[in-house]
Design a protein around this motif. Structure first.
Motif, PDB file in Angstrom:
ATOM      1  N   CYS A  45       0.836  -1.213   0.000  1.00 56.59           N
ATOM      2  CA  CYS A  45       0.000   0.000   0.000  1.00 56.59           C
ATOM      3  C   CYS A  45       0.862   1.250   0.000  1.00 56.59           C
ATOM      4  CB  CYS A  45      -0.894   0.005   1.239  1.00 56.59           C
ATOM      5  SG  CYS A  45      -2.066  -1.340   1.278  1.00 56.59           S
ATOM      6  N   TYR A  47       0.102   5.340   1.072  1.00 58.48           N
ATOM      7  CA  TYR A  47      -0.858   6.299   1.593  1.00 58.48           C
ATOM      8  C   TYR A  47      -0.310   7.690   1.303  1.00 58.48           C
ATOM      9  CZ  TYR A  47      -2.594   2.189   4.062  1.00 58.48           C
ATOM     10  OH  TYR A  47      -3.088   0.934   4.373  1.00 58.48           O
ATOM     11  N   THR A  50      -2.234  13.181   1.571  1.00 60.58           N
ATOM     12  CA  THR A  50      -3.433  13.936   1.204  1.00 60.58           C
ATOM     13  C   THR A  50      -4.506  13.645   2.237  1.00 60.58           C
ATOM     14  OG1 THR A  50      -4.333  12.123  -0.122  1.00 60.58           O
ATOM     15  CG2 THR A  50      -2.896  13.698  -1.266  1.00 60.58           C
ATOM     16  N   GLU A  51      -5.587  14.361   2.132  1.00 60.20           N
ATOM     17  CA  GLU A  51      -6.704  14.131   3.050  1.00 60.20           C
ATOM     18  C   GLU A  51      -7.251  12.711   2.886  1.00 60.20           C
ATOM     19  OE1 GLU A  51     -10.743  16.473   3.767  1.00 60.20           O
ATOM     20  OE2 GLU A  51      -9.017  17.822   3.520  1.00 60.20           O
ATOM     21  N   THR A  52      -7.368  12.264   1.660  1.00 69.58           N
ATOM     22  CA  THR A  52      -7.868  10.908   1.392  1.00 69.58           C
ATOM     23  C   THR A  52      -6.883   9.858   1.890  1.00 69.58           C
ATOM     24  OG1 THR A  52      -9.002  11.718  -0.576  1.00 69.58           O
ATOM     25  CG2 THR A  52      -8.675   9.349  -0.418  1.00 69.58           C
ATOM     26  N   GLY A  53      -5.596  10.073   1.650  1.00 64.27           N
ATOM     27  CA  GLY A  53      -4.572   9.141   2.121  1.00 64.27           C
ATOM     28  C   GLY A  53      -4.575   9.035   3.641  1.00 64.27           C
ATOM     29  N   ARG A  55      -7.143   9.721   5.649  1.00 71.88           N
ATOM     30  CA  ARG A  55      -8.396   9.065   6.063  1.00 71.88           C
ATOM     31  C   ARG A  55      -8.279   7.537   5.900  1.00 71.88           C
ATOM     32  NH1 ARG A  55     -11.782  11.701   3.140  1.00 71.88           N
ATOM     33  NH2 ARG A  55     -11.819  10.210   1.425  1.00 71.88           N
ATOM     34  N   ASP A  56      -7.741   7.087   4.759  1.00 74.46           N
ATOM     35  CA  ASP A  56      -7.562   5.650   4.535  1.00 74.46           C
ATOM     36  C   ASP A  56      -6.621   5.035   5.573  1.00 74.46           C
ATOM     37  OD1 ASP A  56      -9.221   5.885   2.338  1.00 74.46           O
ATOM     38  OD2 ASP A  56      -7.578   5.805   0.857  1.00 74.46           O
ATOM     39  N   GLU A  59      -8.320   4.839   8.994  1.00 75.95           N
ATOM     40  CA  GLU A  59      -9.281   3.726   9.031  1.00 75.95           C
ATOM     41  C   GLU A  59      -8.556   2.393   9.170  1.00 75.95           C
ATOM     42  OE1 GLU A  59     -11.675   4.154   5.502  1.00 75.95           O
ATOM     43  OE2 GLU A  59     -12.738   5.908   6.304  1.00 75.95           O
TER      44      GLU A  59
END
Length: 181
Positions: A45, A47, A50-53, A55-56, A59
């Motif tokens: 993976c 990450y 970024t904001e999405t990275g 968040r992922d 989680e």
């Protein structure tokens, strides 16, 4: 008195707080291997910062803690099998330990999240170490290598201090000493 038999029992030496060696049960090893196989089956993976990275990654990290909790809740006799750890956290997230540590150097919320999570893991391990639930040597080693603690047994010696200079200046000159002899 000549016929009396005196029996002397052999002396036994016991170390203070000596415990039998720790062994892992088949169930414990199976759980660890299951985590490893699951991690290695997934594609490595990444990450992004970024904001999405973030968040992922958050989680996945929460899922890691949930996994540990679920395994420990199902353990026999209520004894924890898995403790949070930097290496297993990285493995669970599908990245290497070094990649995880580099994420902690990011100057963003991402880096802050990694550092705070490392602090949580370090706090748990430190508490377990202080309560002799995990080896003291392992705790010190882990704190130095994964949590930026320093081994305070290290020291340096500085020379040419003011006291040494005064001591040197008080000594008589070599010529004066020859006159005394």
């Amino acid at each position: 008195m000549e016929n009396d038999v005196v029996t002397i029992s052999p002396k036994t030496y016991k170390r203070k707080n000596m415990q039998p060696p720790v062994t892992a049960s088949a169930d414990e090893v199976s759980v660890l291997l299951s985590l490893a196989k699951t991690s290695l089956r997934q594609k490595a993976c990444k990450y992004p910062d970024t904001e999405t990275g973030l968040r992922d990654f958050m989680e996945k990290t929460e899922s890691y803690f949930d996994y540990l909790d679920a395994v420990n809740m199902n353990a026999e006799d209520g004894k924890a099998i898995l403790f949070p750890d930097i290496e297993s956290w990285a493995c669970y997230c599908g990245i290497s330990r070094m990649t995880l540590l580099s994420y902690g150097n990011r100057e963003s919320d991402f880096g802050d999240f990694v550092v705070r999570t490392k602090d949580v893991i370090g706090g748990i391990k430190k508490t377990l170490g202080l309560r002799n639930k995990i080896s003291t040597v392992l705790t010190v080693f882990d704190m130095c290598n994964n949590h930026s603690y320093a081994n305070t047994n290290q020291f340096t010696i500085n020379s040419n201090t003011a006291a040494e200079e005064k001591t040197v200046s008080i000594l008589p000159e070599a010529d004066d000493m020859l006159g005394i002899l």
